[in-house]
Design a protein around this motif. Structure first.
Motif, PDB file in Angstrom:
ATOM      1  N   PRO A 177       0.682  -1.522   0.017  1.00  0.00           N
ATOM      2  CA  PRO A 177       0.066  -0.032  -0.121  1.00  0.00           C
ATOM      3  C   PRO A 177       1.076   1.168  -0.425  1.00  0.00           C
ATOM      4  CG  PRO A 177      -0.125  -0.945   1.914  1.00  0.00           C
ATOM      5  CD  PRO A 177       0.936  -1.923   1.301  1.00  0.00           C
ATOM      6  N   LEU A 178       0.434   2.321  -0.472  1.00  0.00           N
ATOM      7  CA  LEU A 178       1.358   3.787  -0.851  1.00  0.00           C
ATOM      8  C   LEU A 178       0.855   4.219   0.610  1.00  0.00           C
ATOM      9  CD1 LEU A 178       0.842   4.485  -4.178  1.00  0.00           C
ATOM     10  CD2 LEU A 178       3.117   3.124  -2.697  1.00  0.00           C
ATOM     11  N   PRO A 179       1.109   5.430   1.602  1.00  0.00           N
ATOM     12  CA  PRO A 179       0.741   6.660   2.037  1.00  0.00           C
ATOM     13  C   PRO A 179      -0.131   7.695   2.062  1.00  0.00           C
ATOM     14  CG  PRO A 179       2.896   6.442   1.279  1.00  0.00           C
ATOM     15  CD  PRO A 179       2.863   5.341   0.818  1.00  0.00           C
ATOM     16  N   ILE A 180      -0.441   7.773   2.689  1.00  0.00           N
ATOM     17  CA  ILE A 180      -1.249   9.101   2.671  1.00  0.00           C
ATOM     18  C   ILE A 180      -1.023  10.453   3.545  1.00  0.00           C
ATOM     19  CG2 ILE A 180      -3.490   9.980   2.932  1.00  0.00           C
ATOM     20  CD1 ILE A 180      -4.870   7.413   2.276  1.00  0.00           C
ATOM     21  N   THR A 181      -0.544  11.647   2.796  1.00  0.00           N
ATOM     22  CA  THR A 181      -0.421  13.196   3.807  1.00  0.00           C
ATOM     23  C   THR A 181      -1.742  13.741   3.848  1.00  0.00           C
ATOM     24  OG1 THR A 181       1.920  13.817   3.760  1.00  0.00           O
ATOM     25  CG2 THR A 181       0.909  13.370   1.634  1.00  0.00           C
ATOM     26  N   ASN A 182      -1.321  14.696   4.456  1.00  0.00           N
ATOM     27  CA  ASN A 182      -2.267  15.624   4.639  1.00  0.00           C
ATOM     28  C   ASN A 182      -1.389  16.488   3.660  1.00  0.00           C
ATOM     29  OD1 ASN A 182      -4.813  17.173   4.859  1.00  0.00           O
ATOM     30  ND2 ASN A 182      -4.069  17.697   6.321  1.00  0.00           N
ATOM     31  N   ALA A 183      -1.744  17.372   2.538  1.00  0.00           N
ATOM     32  CA  ALA A 183      -0.788  17.730   1.852  1.00  0.00           C
ATOM     33  C   ALA A 183      -1.515  19.503   1.625  1.00  0.00           C
ATOM     34  CB  ALA A 183      -0.410  18.005   0.629  1.00  0.00           C
ATOM     35  N   PRO A 184      -1.005  20.498   2.116  1.00  0.00           N
ATOM     36  CA  PRO A 184      -1.410  21.580   1.736  1.00  0.00           C
ATOM     37  C   PRO A 184      -1.732  22.177   0.347  1.00  0.00           C
ATOM     38  CG  PRO A 184       1.157  22.383   2.853  1.00  0.00           C
ATOM     39  CD  PRO A 184       0.544  20.807   2.284  1.00  0.00           C
ATOM     40  N   PHE A 185      -2.959  22.845   0.534  1.00  0.00           N
ATOM     41  CA  PHE A 185      -3.769  23.103  -0.444  1.00  0.00           C
ATOM     42  C   PHE A 185      -3.927  21.949  -1.092  1.00  0.00           C
ATOM     43  CE2 PHE A 185      -0.408  26.165   0.283  1.00  0.00           C
ATOM     44  CZ  PHE A 185      -1.420  27.507   1.195  1.00  0.00           C
ATOM     45  N   ARG A 207      -9.006   5.254  -8.339  1.00  0.00           N
ATOM     46  CA  ARG A 207      -9.695   6.363  -9.244  1.00  0.00           C
ATOM     47  C   ARG A 207      -8.241   6.868  -9.967  1.00  0.00           C
ATOM     48  NH1 ARG A 207     -12.373   7.728  -4.338  1.00  0.00           N
ATOM     49  NH2 ARG A 207     -10.914   9.091  -4.156  1.00  0.00           N
ATOM     50  N   ALA A 208      -8.356   7.446 -10.950  1.00  0.00           N
ATOM     51  CA  ALA A 208      -7.574   8.212 -11.866  1.00  0.00           C
ATOM     52  C   ALA A 208      -7.511  10.410 -11.158  1.00  0.00           C
ATOM     53  CB  ALA A 208      -8.001   8.904 -13.769  1.00  0.00           C
ATOM     54  N   PRO A 209      -6.072  10.550 -11.058  1.00  0.00           N
ATOM     55  CA  PRO A 209      -6.088  11.606  -9.930  1.00  0.00           C
ATOM     56  C   PRO A 209      -6.261  12.412 -11.339  1.00  0.00           C
ATOM     57  CG  PRO A 209      -3.705  11.178 -10.795  1.00  0.00           C
ATOM     58  CD  PRO A 209      -5.186   9.803 -11.078  1.00  0.00           C
ATOM     59  N   SER A 210      -6.175  13.824 -10.690  1.00  0.00           N
ATOM     60  CA  SER A 210      -6.866  14.840 -11.314  1.00  0.00           C
ATOM     61  C   SER A 210      -6.007  15.382 -12.445  1.00  0.00           C
ATOM     62  CB  SER A 210      -7.743  15.592 -10.192  1.00  0.00           C
ATOM     63  OG  SER A 210      -6.765  15.715  -9.255  1.00  0.00           O
ATOM     64  N   ARG A 211      -4.534  15.252 -11.136  1.00  0.00           N
ATOM     65  CA  ARG A 211      -3.182  15.707 -11.629  1.00  0.00           C
ATOM     66  C   ARG A 211      -2.382  14.860 -10.927  1.00  0.00           C
ATOM     67  NH1 ARG A 211      -6.163  18.635  -7.631  1.00  0.00           N
ATOM     68  NH2 ARG A 211      -5.196  20.335  -6.480  1.00  0.00           N
ATOM     69  N   ILE A 212      -0.714  14.540 -11.400  1.00  0.00           N
ATOM     70  CA  ILE A 212       0.108  14.435 -10.702  1.00  0.00           C
ATOM     71  C   ILE A 212       1.505  15.231 -10.108  1.00  0.00           C
ATOM     72  CG2 ILE A 212       1.989  12.552 -10.790  1.00  0.00           C
ATOM     73  CD1 ILE A 212       0.195  11.009 -13.183  1.00  0.00           C
ATOM     74  N   LEU A 213       1.118  15.480  -8.753  1.00  0.00           N
ATOM     75  CA  LEU A 213       1.678  16.639  -8.953  1.00  0.00           C
ATOM     76  C   LEU A 213       3.329  16.185  -8.637  1.00  0.00           C
ATOM     77  CD1 LEU A 213      -0.427  18.910  -5.705  1.00  0.00           C
ATOM     78  CD2 LEU A 213       0.373  18.662  -8.506  1.00  0.00           C
ATOM     79  N   ILE A 214       4.289  17.017  -8.238  1.00  0.00           N
ATOM     80  CA  ILE A 214       5.740  16.559  -7.377  1.00  0.00           C
ATOM     81  C   ILE A 214       6.337  17.796  -7.037  1.00  0.00           C
ATOM     82  CG2 ILE A 214       6.127  15.371  -9.950  1.00  0.00           C
ATOM     83  CD1 ILE A 214       7.640  17.114 -11.234  1.00  0.00           C
ATOM     84  N   GLY A 215       6.751  16.866  -5.684  1.00  0.00           N
ATOM     85  CA  GLY A 215       7.308  17.705  -4.818  1.00  0.00           C
ATOM     86  C   GLY A 215       8.666  16.607  -4.129  1.00  0.00           C
ATOM     87  N   GLY A 216       8.422  17.918  -2.579  1.00  0.00           N
ATOM     88  CA  GLY A 216       9.583  17.112  -1.868  1.00  0.00           C
ATOM     89  C   GLY A 216       8.747  16.464  -1.234  1.00  0.00           C
ATOM     90  N   HIS A 217       9.971  15.521   0.197  1.00  0.00           N
ATOM     91  CA  HIS A 217       9.339  14.552   0.737  1.00  0.00           C
ATOM     92  C   HIS A 217       7.772  15.517   2.243  1.00  0.00           C
ATOM     93  CE1 HIS A 217       8.779  11.548   3.880  1.00  0.00           C
ATOM     94  NE2 HIS A 217       9.520  12.501   4.968  1.00  0.00           N
ATOM     95  N   PRO A 218       6.780  14.434   2.123  1.00  0.00           N
ATOM     96  CA  PRO A 218       5.583  14.972   3.002  1.00  0.00           C
ATOM     97  C   PRO A 218       6.454  15.922   4.177  1.00  0.00           C
ATOM     98  CG  PRO A 218       5.629  12.890   2.781  1.00  0.00           C
ATOM     99  CD  PRO A 218       6.796  13.222   1.893  1.00  0.00           C
ATOM    100  N   LYS A 219       5.772  16.626   4.543  1.00  0.00           N
ATOM    101  CA  LYS A 219       6.800  17.464   5.863  1.00  0.00           C
ATOM    102  C   LYS A 219       4.966  17.450   6.807  1.00  0.00           C
ATOM    103  CE  LYS A 219       8.072  21.473   4.068  1.00  0.00           C
ATOM    104  NZ  LYS A 219       8.301  22.664   3.764  1.00  0.00           N
ATOM    105  N   GLY A 220       5.399  16.809   8.550  1.00  0.00           N
ATOM    106  CA  GLY A 220       4.826  16.622   9.089  1.00  0.00           C
ATOM    107  C   GLY A 220       4.169  14.918   9.290  1.00  0.00           C
TER     108      GLY A 220
END
Length: 220
Positions: A177-185, A207-220
């Protein structure tokens, strides 16, 4: 200034843009922060990721946004937004350098920036394609940063808004399973950090995502 902003902005999956504060006009290049820096890169160095801009107000998407581009000659062109507040047509590099202004009657409007992988959203996504998108974005950040490259945040994760739960299929046939985080915005979002999941070959999403975001390691 642009170098520092690019480093900070691409270090997160989604970033709020500059607020219009108490004025009605700002330079077009300021409203679309980082776009001129991105467009100045050779196409072959930015074809695996792109920047998107969404109208935001009070830290939430702003579907009712209205804005106008005012050229140096005074000609006016409405900014086109979709139902979610996404800007449909971005300015060109020449537009950004022309001295044009971004005008809105709403002082609370800002344009939020997202760095996105240039991969079609689907319920099954090739991890190799995600790795290439992250690598290219990291190379772009390093090039723009120049001597500050060692201080640049690393882009390590791909985020899948609106996709629900997800898992990764590994080369040995296992599924994790993939992790889930609470990302700002963005809110609760499934994500993958390919470098931390050895052998991952395919992301499988509810489901197919609305878009695929790229970024750093999730904070918190």
């Amino acid at each position: 200034m642009h170098r520092r902003h690019m480093l900070l902005a691409l270090g997160a999956a989604a970033v709020p843009g500059a607020a219009l504060a108490d004025i009605q006009r700002v330079p077009l290049s300021k409203a679309f922060g980082l776009l001129d820096t991105y467009l100045a890169l050779p196409v072959g160095e930015r074809n695996r990721f792109y920047l998107a801009y969404r109208a935001m107000k009070d830290k939430h998407p702003y579907p009712g946004a209205a804005a106008t581009v005012v050229s140096v000659t005074g000609a006016r062109f409405p900014v086109q937004f979709d139902a979610s507040g996404l800007v449909l047509r971005l300015p060109s590099l020449s537009d950004l350098k022309s001295g044009a202004m971004f005008e809105s009657a709403d002082p609370g409007l800002r344009l939020g920036l997202e760095a996105r992988a240039a991969i079609a959203p689907a319920t099954r996504i090739d991890v190799g394609a995600l790795v290439l998108a992250l690598a290219q974005a990291n190379a772009a950040v390093a090039k723009i940063a120049g001597p500050l490259a060692l201080m640049a945040p690393k882009l390590t994760a791909a985020y899948f808004p609106d996709a629900g739960a997800g898992s990764a299929q590994l080369a040995d046939g296992r599924t994790v399973p993939l992790p889930i985080t609470n990302a700002p915005f963005v809110g609760a979002v499934t994500y993958i950090e390919p470098a931390l999941l050895a052998g991952a070959r395919t992301v499988v999403l509810t489901r197919a995502p609305s878009r695929i975001l790229i970024g750093g390691h999730p904070k918190g």
